[in-house]
Motif scaffolding. Structure first.
Motif, PDB file in Angstrom:
ATOM      1  N   VAL A  34       0.843  -1.190   0.000  1.00 55.65           N
ATOM      2  CA  VAL A  34       0.000   0.000   0.000  1.00 55.65           C
ATOM      3  C   VAL A  34       0.881   1.244   0.000  1.00 55.65           C
ATOM      4  O   VAL A  34       1.965   1.244   0.592  1.00 55.65           O
ATOM      5  CB  VAL A  34      -0.906   0.035   1.257  1.00 55.65           C
ATOM      6  CG1 VAL A  34      -1.845   1.237   1.244  1.00 55.65           C
ATOM      7  CG2 VAL A  34      -1.705  -1.241   1.405  1.00 55.65           C
ATOM      8  N   GLU A  35       0.387   2.299  -0.642  1.00 53.06           N
ATOM      9  CA  GLU A  35       1.026   3.613  -0.611  1.00 53.06           C
ATOM     10  C   GLU A  35      -0.084   4.660  -0.560  1.00 53.06           C
ATOM     11  O   GLU A  35      -1.087   4.527  -1.260  1.00 53.06           O
ATOM     12  CB  GLU A  35       1.881   3.814  -1.859  1.00 53.06           C
ATOM     13  CG  GLU A  35       2.595   5.140  -1.921  1.00 53.06           C
ATOM     14  CD  GLU A  35       3.525   5.253  -3.130  1.00 53.06           C
ATOM     15  OE1 GLU A  35       3.908   6.381  -3.455  1.00 53.06           O
ATOM     16  OE2 GLU A  35       3.856   4.221  -3.747  1.00 53.06           O
ATOM     17  N   VAL A  36       0.093   5.682   0.288  1.00 53.42           N
ATOM     18  CA  VAL A  36      -0.930   6.710   0.467  1.00 53.42           C
ATOM     19  C   VAL A  36      -0.285   8.091   0.418  1.00 53.42           C
ATOM     20  O   VAL A  36       0.752   8.315   1.038  1.00 53.42           O
ATOM     21  CB  VAL A  36      -1.670   6.543   1.817  1.00 53.42           C
ATOM     22  CG1 VAL A  36      -2.642   7.689   2.068  1.00 53.42           C
ATOM     23  CG2 VAL A  36      -2.404   5.209   1.861  1.00 53.42           C
ATOM     24  N   GLU A  37      -0.924   9.008  -0.314  1.00 56.19           N
ATOM     25  CA  GLU A  37      -0.527  10.417  -0.268  1.00 56.19           C
ATOM     26  C   GLU A  37      -1.736  11.223   0.182  1.00 56.19           C
ATOM     27  O   GLU A  37      -2.879  10.825  -0.076  1.00 56.19           O
ATOM     28  CB  GLU A  37      -0.029  10.908  -1.619  1.00 56.19           C
ATOM     29  CG  GLU A  37      -1.045  10.893  -2.721  1.00 56.19           C
ATOM     30  CD  GLU A  37      -0.497  11.343  -4.064  1.00 56.19           C
ATOM     31  OE1 GLU A  37      -1.074  12.297  -4.632  1.00 56.19           O
ATOM     32  OE2 GLU A  37       0.470  10.737  -4.533  1.00 56.19           O
ATOM     33  N   ILE A  38      -1.478  12.323   0.890  1.00 55.73           N
ATOM     34  CA  ILE A  38      -2.583  13.170   1.328  1.00 55.73           C
ATOM     35  C   ILE A  38      -2.306  14.621   0.956  1.00 55.73           C
ATOM     36  O   ILE A  38      -1.156  15.017   0.765  1.00 55.73           O
ATOM     37  CB  ILE A  38      -2.883  13.044   2.840  1.00 55.73           C
ATOM     38  CG1 ILE A  38      -1.772  13.635   3.700  1.00 55.73           C
ATOM     39  CG2 ILE A  38      -3.155  11.604   3.221  1.00 55.73           C
ATOM     40  CD1 ILE A  38      -2.114  13.673   5.192  1.00 55.73           C
ATOM     41  N   GLN A  39      -3.388  15.362   0.835  1.00 57.36           N
ATOM     42  CA  GLN A  39      -3.322  16.805   0.616  1.00 57.36           C
ATOM     43  C   GLN A  39      -4.154  17.446   1.715  1.00 57.36           C
ATOM     44  O   GLN A  39      -5.305  17.058   1.936  1.00 57.36           O
ATOM     45  CB  GLN A  39      -3.877  17.164  -0.755  1.00 57.36           C
ATOM     46  CG  GLN A  39      -3.072  16.568  -1.885  1.00 57.36           C
ATOM     47  CD  GLN A  39      -3.932  15.981  -2.983  1.00 57.36           C
ATOM     48  OE1 GLN A  39      -5.089  16.328  -3.126  1.00 57.36           O
ATOM     49  NE2 GLN A  39      -3.373  15.074  -3.740  1.00 57.36           N
ATOM     50  N   VAL A  40      -3.550  18.405   2.414  1.00 56.00           N
ATOM     51  CA  VAL A  40      -4.263  19.079   3.492  1.00 56.00           C
ATOM     52  C   VAL A  40      -4.239  20.589   3.296  1.00 56.00           C
ATOM     53  O   VAL A  40      -3.316  21.123   2.689  1.00 56.00           O
ATOM     54  CB  VAL A  40      -3.687  18.741   4.897  1.00 56.00           C
ATOM     55  CG1 VAL A  40      -3.724  17.246   5.165  1.00 56.00           C
ATOM     56  CG2 VAL A  40      -2.297  19.267   5.072  1.00 56.00           C
ATOM     57  N   GLU A  41      -5.275  21.227   3.805  1.00 54.33           N
ATOM     58  CA  GLU A  41      -5.336  22.677   3.853  1.00 54.33           C
ATOM     59  C   GLU A  41      -4.984  23.093   5.270  1.00 54.33           C
ATOM     60  O   GLU A  41      -5.463  22.505   6.250  1.00 54.33           O
ATOM     61  CB  GLU A  41      -6.734  23.155   3.514  1.00 54.33           C
ATOM     62  CG  GLU A  41      -6.900  24.658   3.536  1.00 54.33           C
ATOM     63  CD  GLU A  41      -8.323  25.105   3.247  1.00 54.33           C
ATOM     64  OE1 GLU A  41      -8.556  26.325   3.251  1.00 54.33           O
ATOM     65  OE2 GLU A  41      -9.193  24.247   3.019  1.00 54.33           O
ATOM     66  N   LEU A  42      -4.146  24.123   5.383  1.00 58.41           N
ATOM     67  CA  LEU A  42      -3.736  24.624   6.691  1.00 58.41           C
ATOM     68  C   LEU A  42      -4.451  25.920   7.022  1.00 58.41           C
ATOM     69  O   LEU A  42      -4.854  26.655   6.119  1.00 58.41           O
ATOM     70  CB  LEU A  42      -2.226  24.911   6.704  1.00 58.41           C
ATOM     71  CG  LEU A  42      -1.295  23.743   6.396  1.00 58.41           C
ATOM     72  CD1 LEU A  42       0.150  24.243   6.364  1.00 58.41           C
ATOM     73  CD2 LEU A  42      -1.451  22.623   7.404  1.00 58.41           C
ATOM     74  N   THR A  43      -4.564  26.190   8.319  1.00 56.31           N
ATOM     75  CA  THR A  43      -4.990  27.511   8.746  1.00 56.31           C
ATOM     76  C   THR A  43      -3.810  28.446   8.524  1.00 56.31           C
ATOM     77  O   THR A  43      -2.663  28.011   8.403  1.00 56.31           O
ATOM     78  CB  THR A  43      -5.369  27.509  10.238  1.00 56.31           C
ATOM     79  OG1 THR A  43      -4.237  27.106  10.999  1.00 56.31           O
ATOM     80  CG2 THR A  43      -6.537  26.576  10.512  1.00 56.31           C
ATOM     81  N   GLN A  44      -4.060  29.746   8.469  1.00 48.80           N
ATOM     82  CA  GLN A  44      -2.982  30.709   8.322  1.00 48.80           C
ATOM     83  C   GLN A  44      -2.121  30.670   9.594  1.00 48.80           C
ATOM     84  O   GLN A  44      -2.631  30.534  10.688  1.00 48.80           O
ATOM     85  CB  GLN A  44      -3.534  32.119   8.103  1.00 48.80           C
ATOM     86  CG  GLN A  44      -4.324  32.269   6.829  1.00 48.80           C
ATOM     87  CD  GLN A  44      -3.475  32.119   5.562  1.00 48.80           C
ATOM     88  OE1 GLN A  44      -2.262  32.260   5.572  1.00 48.80           O
ATOM     89  NE2 GLN A  44      -4.134  31.835   4.462  1.00 48.80           N
TER      90      GLN A  44
END
Length: 155
Positions: free
Chosen positions: A144-154
């Protein structure tokens, strides 16, 4: 300790160190308020606990647990550039790859391991879009391989 890391501890988990890259890339990069991780393998203490194809050498249940490890490694990569996991406003998307036996079609259930971990740790901030893709082989024969994309607060 951050709120997110306290939640990990409550679940009996600790954030690992960032898995070193296997080639010419960074584990995570930030662009504006977004962090994109490289594909994270289920490395534990520098090695893969299992190798092989899901539906052949690796059971779907084992692969689901490995996907949880991938998500934990992805959080470590996010922290390495964001500085603090409490800055996560939301997980936007996960892309997961499952090295699959030719007749295995349970990729979504395997990737639930990563999705469920992010939900347990981040609550509503962990709800995301997702792709689950079956592939012939992954680096180091990882299941298995996983990538994630996240949004950050300022900051």
């Amino acid at each position: 300790m951050s709120v997110v890391e306290a939640k990990l501890a409550e679940l009996g988990l600790t954030l690992p160190g960032v898995v070193p890259p296997l080639a010419a890339y960074q584990p995570a990069v930030q662009s504006g308020v977004y962090v994109y991780t490289a594909g994270q393998l289920p490395m534990v203490d520098g090695k893969l606990p299992l190798t092989g194809k899901v539906g052949a050498e690796v059971t779907p249940e084992e692969a689901k647990e490995l996907a949880r490890t991938c998500a934990l490694n992805a959080l470590a990569a996010v922290k390495s550039v964001a500085g603090d996991l409490d800055r996560i406003a939301r997980v936007v998307k996960i892309v997961g790859f499952v090295a699959s036996a030719s007749d295995f079609t349970g990729q979504p259930a395997v990737l639930n391991g990563a999705s469920e971990l992010l939900g347990e740790v981040l609550g509503d901030k962990g709800v995301h879009a997702r792709s689950a893709v079956g592939v012939a082989v992954l680096p180091l024969d990882a299941p298995v391989e996983v990538e994630i994309q996240v949004e950050l607060t300022q900051a």
